[in-house]
Design an enzyme around this catalytic site. Structure first.
Site, PDB file in Angstrom:
ATOM      1  N   ILE A   1       0.827  -1.201   0.000  1.00  0.00           N
ATOM      2  CA  ILE A   1       0.000   0.000   0.000  1.00  0.00           C
ATOM      3  C   ILE A   1       0.864   1.255   0.000  1.00  0.00           C
ATOM      4  O   ILE A   1       0.572   2.227  -0.700  1.00  0.00           O
ATOM      5  CB  ILE A   1      -0.951  -0.018   1.210  1.00  0.00           C
ATOM      6  CG1 ILE A   1      -1.946  -1.180   1.083  1.00  0.00           C
ATOM      7  CG2 ILE A   1      -1.706   1.296   1.330  1.00  0.00           C
ATOM      8  CD1 ILE A   1      -2.779  -1.421   2.325  1.00  0.00           C
TER       9      ILE A   1
ATOM     10  N   TYR B   1      -0.337  -7.541  17.126  1.00  0.00           N
ATOM     11  CA  TYR B   1      -0.656  -6.598  16.048  1.00  0.00           C
ATOM     12  C   TYR B   1      -1.836  -5.712  16.446  1.00  0.00           C
ATOM     13  O   TYR B   1      -1.789  -4.485  16.305  1.00  0.00           O
ATOM     14  CB  TYR B   1      -0.988  -7.395  14.779  1.00  0.00           C
ATOM     15  CG  TYR B   1      -1.361  -6.562  13.586  1.00  0.00           C
ATOM     16  CD1 TYR B   1      -0.378  -6.009  12.765  1.00  0.00           C
ATOM     17  CD2 TYR B   1      -2.701  -6.339  13.253  1.00  0.00           C
ATOM     18  CE1 TYR B   1      -0.723  -5.255  11.653  1.00  0.00           C
ATOM     19  CE2 TYR B   1      -3.052  -5.583  12.142  1.00  0.00           C
ATOM     20  CZ  TYR B   1      -2.055  -5.049  11.352  1.00  0.00           C
ATOM     21  OH  TYR B   1      -2.388  -4.290  10.253  1.00  0.00           O
TER      22      TYR B   1
ATOM     23  N   LYS C   1      -1.916  -1.604  16.995  1.00  0.00           N
ATOM     24  CA  LYS C   1      -2.751  -0.744  16.158  1.00  0.00           C
ATOM     25  C   LYS C   1      -3.710   0.088  16.999  1.00  0.00           C
ATOM     26  O   LYS C   1      -4.046   1.227  16.628  1.00  0.00           O
ATOM     27  CB  LYS C   1      -3.499  -1.577  15.122  1.00  0.00           C
ATOM     28  CG  LYS C   1      -2.594  -2.173  14.044  1.00  0.00           C
ATOM     29  CD  LYS C   1      -1.865  -1.092  13.250  1.00  0.00           C
ATOM     30  CE  LYS C   1      -1.080  -1.643  12.079  1.00  0.00           C
ATOM     31  NZ  LYS C   1      -0.412  -0.582  11.289  1.00  0.00           N
TER      32      LYS C   1
ATOM     33  N   THR D   1      -1.354  -7.564   0.148  1.00  0.00           N
ATOM     34  CA  THR D   1       0.006  -7.153   0.480  1.00  0.00           C
ATOM     35  C   THR D   1       0.806  -8.387   0.878  1.00  0.00           C
ATOM     36  O   THR D   1       0.240  -9.429   1.211  1.00  0.00           O
ATOM     37  CB  THR D   1       0.023  -6.148   1.642  1.00  0.00           C
ATOM     38  OG1 THR D   1      -0.473  -6.808   2.826  1.00  0.00           O
ATOM     39  CG2 THR D   1      -0.852  -4.940   1.345  1.00  0.00           C
TER      40      THR D   1
END
Length: 281
Positions: A18, A170, A174, A206
């Site tokens: 991205i 993760y 975030k 991705t």
């Protein structure tokens, strides 16, 4: 805000996925694009490819491994030395360790859990260090790439020494980024800088998603479209402290709206990164 063609925009994690597409789109719009990556050859290749595809001569790159806070500091010093202002900072770089990898709980050079180090502490430190350039631009934007995957942070086990899983790590990192967004907005109210975070879309195509989940469910291009929108669209003028689910303002995890917890995270982040001076806001 200035026309995009007059802006300088730094994008972390800009050598693939991205971030790479976002960099190309902003270069096509005429911005001066500062690409970041951890591999100098990949950085050079991305810059040269974007130059060929867009014809832009306003491209440069900076190298730093975000698992090392000293490297983040070095990169920030290089950007500060080379520029008088910065209009947009897009904190896009991130990691999600592959389940069952070589390390049960991978850690950074400083011994921090890897997701919290790369996805949160590195952009926290980079942003704080680059505030002088963002202030100098007059009407800058900070864009933090968060995720819809958010899990409450346990300050008694901030680095997940117990109950570690890559996805939990993760999700907590975030949420930390979303909490940082809201708290930094509060601290920068008088500076003319807006701070927002975004979820670019779920399971986009991705390398990180392919390695962790297999078949993606959306395109990387759609995620880049979101990043470009929050970074430079006139629709986002004056919007700050917001969480975007793609291009729509939404609600982050409830913990992000707890001022006491946000301030606790801020103090811990300053301690872990040794950001110190210049963070009195």
């Amino acid at each position: 805000m200035k026309p995009v063609s007059e802006q300088s925009i730094l994008i972390t994690g800009a050598t693939d996925g991205i971030g790479r597409i976002t960099a190309e789109r902003l270069a096509q719009m005429g911005a001066r694009v500062l690409l970041h990556g951890r591999d100098p050859e990949k950085c050079r290749a991305a810059r040269d490819e974007i130059r060929r595809e867009t014809g832009s001569d306003k491209l440069e790159f900076y190298v730093a491994d975000f698992s090392s806070l000293p490297e983040v500091r070095r990169m920030a010093a290089e950007v500060l030395a080379a520029h008088d202002g910065l209009d947009v900072l897009i904190n896009n770089a991130g990691v999600l360790p592959v389940p069952g990898g070589k390390k049960d709980r991978p850690r950074s050079d400083q011994g921090h859990e890897l997701c919290m180090a790369v996805n949160y502490l590195a952009p926290f430190l980079l942003t704080i260090l680059l505030l002088p350039l963002l202030r100098a631009s007059g009407a800058a934007r900070i864009v933090n790439v968060s995720s819809a995957a958010q899990e409450a942070i346990d300050f008694e086990d901030f680095m997940l020494a117990d109950g570690y899983s890559p996805m939990r790590a993760y999700a907590r990192s975030k949420l930390a980024l979303a909490m940082f967004t809201i708290e930094l907005d509060r601290r920068l109210k008088s500076d003319g800088i807006t701070v927002n975070c975004l979820h670019p879309g779920s399971l986009l195509d991705t390398k990180m998603v392919r390695q962790a989940f297999g078949t993606p469910q959306g395109t990387a291009e759609s995620g880049a479209e979101v990043e470009v929108y929050v970074a430079v669209s006139p629709d986002v003028d004056g919007v700050s402290g917001a969480y975007f689910d793609r291009m729509t303002q939404a609600e982050a995890h409830a913990q992000a709206y707890d001022a006491e917890i946000r301030q606790r995270l801020w103090a811990l982040s300053l301690e872990l990164t040794d950001a110190g001076a210049g963070t009195d806001h």
